[in-house]
Design a protein around this motif. Structure first.
Motif, PDB file in Angstrom:
ATOM      1  N   UNK A   1       8.879  93.806  99.408  1.00 46.08           N
ATOM      2  CA  UNK A   1      10.167  94.068  98.758  1.00 46.08           C
ATOM      3  C   UNK A   1      10.580  92.862  97.917  1.00 46.08           C
ATOM      4  N   UNK A   2      11.269  93.153  96.802  1.00 45.33           N
ATOM      5  CA  UNK A   2      11.974  92.139  96.038  1.00 45.33           C
ATOM      6  C   UNK A   2      13.461  92.355  96.278  1.00 45.33           C
ATOM      7  N   UNK A   3      14.156  91.288  96.698  1.00 41.33           N
ATOM      8  CA  UNK A   3      15.545  91.412  97.131  1.00 41.33           C
ATOM      9  C   UNK A   3      16.395  90.408  96.366  1.00 41.33           C
ATOM     10  N   UNK A   4      17.490  90.875  95.792  1.00 40.20           N
ATOM     11  CA  UNK A   4      18.477  90.014  95.156  1.00 40.20           C
ATOM     12  C   UNK A   4      19.643  89.851  96.116  1.00 40.20           C
ATOM     13  N   UNK A   5      19.888  88.608  96.547  1.00 48.67           N
ATOM     14  CA  UNK A   5      20.927  88.338  97.541  1.00 48.67           C
ATOM     15  C   UNK A   5      21.997  87.448  96.935  1.00 48.67           C
ATOM     16  N   UNK A   6      23.201  87.584  97.461  1.00 53.79           N
ATOM     17  CA  UNK A   6      24.308  86.734  97.024  1.00 53.79           C
ATOM     18  C   UNK A   6      24.128  85.339  97.598  1.00 53.79           C
ATOM     19  N   UNK A   7      24.402  84.332  96.778  1.00 52.49           N
ATOM     20  CA  UNK A   7      24.278  82.960  97.232  1.00 52.49           C
ATOM     21  C   UNK A   7      22.866  82.428  97.093  1.00 52.49           C
ATOM     22  N   UNK A   8      22.641  81.292  97.709  1.00 58.47           N
ATOM     23  CA  UNK A   8      21.343  80.618  97.631  1.00 58.47           C
ATOM     24  C   UNK A   8      20.850  80.333  99.056  1.00 58.47           C
ATOM     25  N   UNK A   9      20.003  81.195  99.582  1.00 58.16           N
ATOM     26  CA  UNK A   9      19.494  80.970 100.942  1.00 58.16           C
ATOM     27  C   UNK A   9      18.750  79.644 101.048  1.00 58.16           C
ATOM     28  N   UNK A  10      18.992  78.928 102.127  1.00 54.62           N
ATOM     29  CA  UNK A  10      18.332  77.650 102.376  1.00 54.62           C
ATOM     30  C   UNK A  10      16.979  77.874 103.043  1.00 54.62           C
ATOM     31  N   UNK A  11      16.243  76.773 103.210  1.00 52.82           N
ATOM     32  CA  UNK A  11      14.960  76.864 103.917  1.00 52.82           C
ATOM     33  C   UNK A  11      15.167  77.308 105.367  1.00 52.82           C
ATOM     34  N   UNK A  12      16.267  76.843 105.961  1.00 50.84           N
ATOM     35  CA  UNK A  12      16.554  77.260 107.337  1.00 50.84           C
ATOM     36  C   UNK A  12      16.818  78.765 107.410  1.00 50.84           C
ATOM     37  N   UNK A  13      17.492  79.320 106.403  1.00 45.74           N
ATOM     38  CA  UNK A  13      17.740  80.767 106.379  1.00 45.74           C
ATOM     39  C   UNK A  13      16.422  81.539 106.308  1.00 45.74           C
ATOM     40  N   UNK A  14      15.528  81.085 105.435  1.00 41.62           N
ATOM     41  CA  UNK A  14      14.240  81.762 105.305  1.00 41.62           C
ATOM     42  C   UNK A  14      13.420  81.628 106.588  1.00 41.62           C
ATOM     43  N   UNK A  15      13.517  80.473 107.233  1.00 42.08           N
ATOM     44  CA  UNK A  15      12.780  80.283 108.489  1.00 42.08           C
ATOM     45  C   UNK A  15      13.335  81.189 109.581  1.00 42.08           C
ATOM     46  N   UNK A  16      14.634  81.400 109.584  1.00 43.54           N
ATOM     47  CA  UNK A  16      15.229  82.304 110.580  1.00 43.54           C
ATOM     48  C   UNK A  16      14.738  83.726 110.393  1.00 43.54           C
ATOM     49  N   UNK A  17      14.511  84.131 109.149  1.00 46.92           N
ATOM     50  CA  UNK A  17      13.953  85.466 108.918  1.00 46.92           C
ATOM     51  C   UNK A  17      12.544  85.574 109.498  1.00 46.92           C
ATOM     52  N   UNK A  18      11.786  84.484 109.441  1.00 52.41           N
ATOM     53  CA  UNK A  18      10.432  84.485 109.992  1.00 52.41           C
ATOM     54  C   UNK A  18      10.455  84.415 111.510  1.00 52.41           C
ATOM     55  N   UNK A  19      11.390  83.635 112.062  1.00 55.03           N
ATOM     56  CA  UNK A  19      11.475  83.497 113.518  1.00 55.03           C
ATOM     57  C   UNK A  19      12.023  84.756 114.182  1.00 55.03           C
ATOM     58  N   UNK A  20      12.894  85.469 113.474  1.00 54.79           N
ATOM     59  CA  UNK A  20      13.460  86.695 114.020  1.00 54.79           C
ATOM     60  C   UNK A  20      14.968  86.636 114.103  1.00 54.79           C
ATOM     61  N   UNK A  21      15.584  87.776 113.850  1.00 56.12           N
ATOM     62  CA  UNK A  21      17.036  87.917 113.890  1.00 56.12           C
ATOM     63  C   UNK A  21      17.365  89.052 114.846  1.00 56.12           C
ATOM     64  N   UNK A  22      18.332  88.815 115.736  1.00 51.99           N
ATOM     65  CA  UNK A  22      18.728  89.842 116.696  1.00 51.99           C
ATOM     66  C   UNK A  22      19.695  90.830 116.037  1.00 51.99           C
ATOM     67  N   UNK A  23      19.333  92.119 116.069  1.00 54.80           N
ATOM     68  CA  UNK A  23      20.189  93.190 115.580  1.00 54.80           C
ATOM     69  C   UNK A  23      20.562  94.090 116.757  1.00 54.80           C
ATOM     70  N   UNK A  24      21.334  95.118 116.479  1.00 57.11           N
ATOM     71  CA  UNK A  24      21.792  96.004 117.551  1.00 57.11           C
ATOM     72  C   UNK A  24      20.639  96.744 118.212  1.00 57.11           C
ATOM     73  N   UNK A  25      19.533  96.970 117.480  1.00 58.70           N
ATOM     74  CA  UNK A  25      18.390  97.689 118.047  1.00 58.70           C
ATOM     75  C   UNK A  25      17.213  96.782 118.354  1.00 58.70           C
ATOM     76  N   UNK A  26      17.478  95.488 118.535  1.00 60.39           N
ATOM     77  CA  UNK A  26      16.422  94.580 118.952  1.00 60.39           C
ATOM     78  C   UNK A  26      16.209  93.449 117.959  1.00 60.39           C
ATOM     79  N   UNK A  27      15.196  92.631 118.254  1.00 57.99           N
ATOM     80  CA  UNK A  27      14.874  91.498 117.402  1.00 57.99           C
ATOM     81  C   UNK A  27      13.864  91.913 116.353  1.00 57.99           C
ATOM     82  N   UNK A  28      14.163  91.571 115.097  1.00 55.81           N
ATOM     83  CA  UNK A  28      13.273  91.912 113.985  1.00 55.81           C
ATOM     84  C   UNK A  28      12.961  90.634 113.231  1.00 55.81           C
ATOM     85  N   UNK A  29      11.783  90.609 112.633  1.00 60.26           N
ATOM     86  CA  UNK A  29      11.368  89.430 111.878  1.00 60.26           C
ATOM     87  C   UNK A  29      10.532  89.862 110.677  1.00 60.26           C
TER      88      UNK A  29
END
Length: 351
Positions: A133-161
């Motif tokens: 996917x190509x995604x246009x997001x508001x703001x400027x995600x930092x390296x830590x934000x991108x790393x959190x996407x790789x490590x995984x984010x907890x949502x209501x239906x579980x952890x996704x990465x």
């Protein structure tokens, strides 16, 4: 002869799992006889199959790439009359369905086919087929934000990465990023980035496995080329083999664990014959091959018995030091003594 669920999947009825549910629900008939056996086999040349009393005809498998614009729904029917992705291929006679849905506001590549078996492999998250996917997001995600996407984010239906994330280019106060997923939960990318405080302004899928959207215009469709189809099926077969290998290794490890004893019994130690009193020399463990330890023979010195204190409280019925026998009755208190504790009553002297 072939299995009934496989025959229905090849006919475009749905995935094998969906076809199994139809059979178990009694919605499938062979020559007018209702069947519920999931292992049932059918001869397409000699038998007629019906689903909900409608004859099933095996269709030639077709594969289409569609560029879905925003505002279209990935469903076969909408009570509100909104435009459907199916309307983008009105010339296709076969009964096809979308592989990997996109929400109404998203755009990009859809794969539409009547090959239920291939669709199941591409859509099921356990096979791990990549979607880009190509995604246009508001703001400027930092390296830590991108790393959190790789490590995984907890949502209501579980952890996704995400499998991979890369910053592409800025666009004003927004940023384009490239995200690769191996599963496709409902609005997954939008919810992951919202968790990090970056609203998704635009989302476009550009690839499913090795097949690319490329320069296909919005609202248009094209047939999958033979090299593309070959590569797509290769990736699907590779994913299935990978899953089967992991499952086989897990079964083998489980069988080995069950075949081994829980604990290995340790033989008891016996004192060597002729050992001097008070010092017991033990025979080496027979499992060690009879070799003596580098520290020499093991010697056990018995611990001397503890001496009782003369002030120790005597047991019931036994006179202590300095107390004549019979001065205290067994199991009772001395005569004329009142029991300890608060006297009976409610906060005052006893009556």
């Amino acid at each position: 002869m072939e299995r009934l669920n496989k025959y229905l999947a090849h006919a475009g009825v749905g995935s094998r799992r969906h076809c199994d549910s139809l059979i178990a629900a009694g919605r499938v008939k062979i020559n007018g006889v209702r069947v519920t056996d999931l292992g049932m086999k059918v001869d397409p040349d000699a038998q007629k199959v019906f689903v909900d009393d409608e004859p099933v005809r095996v269709e030639k498998p077709v594969y289409w790439v569609v560029h879905k614009p925003p505002g279209y729904l990935c469903t076969n029917h909408d009570p509100s009359g909104r435009p459907l992705a199916m309307h983008l291929i009105p010339h296709v006679e076969q009964r096809v369905y979308t592989v990997g849905r996109l929400d109404e506001a998203s755009e990009g590549m859809l794969l539409m086919t009547n090959d239920g078996e291939l669709a199941q492999t591409l859509m099921h998250p356990r096979y791990g087929v990549e979607k880009t996917y190509l995604v246009l997001v508001a703001g400027k995600p930092t390296k830590d934000d991108l790393q959190r996407l790789l490590d995984g984010v907890w949502l209501s239906d579980g952890k996704v990465r995400a499998k991979s994330v890369r910053r592409m280019k800025p666009q004003g106060d927004s940023t384009w990023i490239r995200v690769v997923l191996c599963e496709g939960k409902n609005r997954e990318i939008r919810r992951m980035l919202a968790k990090l405080g970056h609203k998704v302004l635009r989302l476009k899928r550009v690839a499913i496995g090795p097949v690319l959207l490329d320069k296909l215009p919005k609202g248009k469709a094209r047939k999958l080329s033979l090299p593309e189809l070959t590569e797509l099926k290769k990736s699907a077969v590779s994913a299935e083999r990978r899953v089967e290998k992991v499952a086989g290794e897990a079964r083998q490890n489980s069988d080995e664990a069950e075949s081994q004893p829980a604990t290995k019994p340790v033989p008891p130690r016996h004192p060597a014959p002729g050992a001097p009193a008070g010092r017991r020399e033990f025979v080496p463990n027979p499992n060690s091959g009879g070799k003596p330890s580098s520290a020499g023979p093991r010697v056990y010195v018995p611990k001397p018995a503890a001496k009782k204190s003369p002030l120790a409280r005597p047991g019931p019925g036994r006179p202590g030091p300095g107390r004549p026998a019979g001065s205290r009755p067994v199991g009772g208190r001395p005569p004329g003594k009142k029991p300890f504790g608060r006297p009976p009553g409610r906060g005052g002297p006893g009556k």
